[in-house]
Design an enzyme around this catalytic site. Structure first.
Site, PDB file in Angstrom:
ATOM      1  N   ASP A   9       0.793  -1.131  -0.177  1.00 37.18           N
ATOM      2  CA  ASP A   9      -0.031   0.060  -0.103  1.00 37.18           C
ATOM      3  C   ASP A   9       0.963   1.153  -0.141  1.00 37.18           C
ATOM      4  OD1 ASP A   9      -1.655   2.088   0.681  1.00 37.18           O
ATOM      5  OD2 ASP A   9      -2.578   1.206   2.465  1.00 37.18           O
ATOM      6  N   ASP A  33      -6.009   7.369  -5.117  1.00 34.74           N
ATOM      7  CA  ASP A  33      -6.434   8.722  -4.810  1.00 34.74           C
ATOM      8  C   ASP A  33      -7.112   8.761  -3.334  1.00 34.74           C
ATOM      9  OD1 ASP A  33      -6.446  11.446  -4.975  1.00 34.74           O
ATOM     10  OD2 ASP A  33      -7.703  11.304  -6.952  1.00 34.74           O
TER      11      ASP A  33
END
Ligand code: ADP
Length: 164
Positions: A9, A33
């Site tokens: 991540d 985003d």
């Protein structure tokens, strides 16, 4: 410049800058985003609002706020429309502009997601080739370490193979 692929991540990476796959409005969205804005906190959206958007193929830089990364570089990738609408050059522009902004801000380590390959539909392997070609063609700079941050194993495998 060392290029390494990692499946992770991107919001967890402690680097000088992480790149966000943003929309032209720079006002947040889904995918990476959304994750970047959640992890950075509301001040990021405030700074983004003041930027007045960003054209496709380019990028703008902000602080990282609550992220472990010092900066976020918001790059706007192209929506895939079959490949005949300048998608390749626009995607390359994201990587080129992000590197230039990082360099201007004294960043020495940067992490990229697979820009445009989620909701924007750019074929994964073609996008990976554009990313690596552009990184390899970039003028030498103070950036010594580039992480390609793949979220899914398919993307990680493609990059591992291309990097040999
Ligand atoms: P785009 O609109 O540019 O296609 P997306 O966010 O939909 O952007 O997807 C771009 C890539 O980012 C995809 O490969 C997606 O799997 C990946 N991605 C999504 N969340 C994360 C995350 N937290 N860290 C790294 N990559 C992510």
């Amino acid at each position: 410049m060392r290029i390494e692929v990692r499946q992770d991540d991107i919001t967890t990476l402690e680097v000088g800058a992480i790149v966000n796959a943003a929309k032209e409005s720079l006002l947040g969205g889904g995918g990476v985003d959304g994750a970047v804005h959640r992890a950075a906190g509301p001040e990021l959206l405030e700074e983004c609002r003041a930027l007045g958007g960003c054209p496709t193929g380019s990028a703008k830089i902000t602080a990282g706020y609550d992220l472990p990364a010092e900066h976020v570089i918001h790059a706007v990738g192209p929506v895939w429309r079959g490949g005949g609408q300048g998608e390749r050059d626009l995607l390359a522009g994201c990587y080129r502009t992000a590197l230039a902004l990082a360099e201007q801000h004294g960043v020495t380590s940067i992490a990229f997601p697979a820009i445009s390959t989620g909701v924007y539909g750019y074929p994964k392997e073609a996008a990976a080739r554009v990313a690596l070609d552009t990184l390899n063609e970039a003028p030498s700079s103070a950036i010594t370490f580039v992480i390609i941050c793949a979220f899914d194993s398919e993307t990680a495998d493609i990059y591992s193979r291309l990097l040999g």
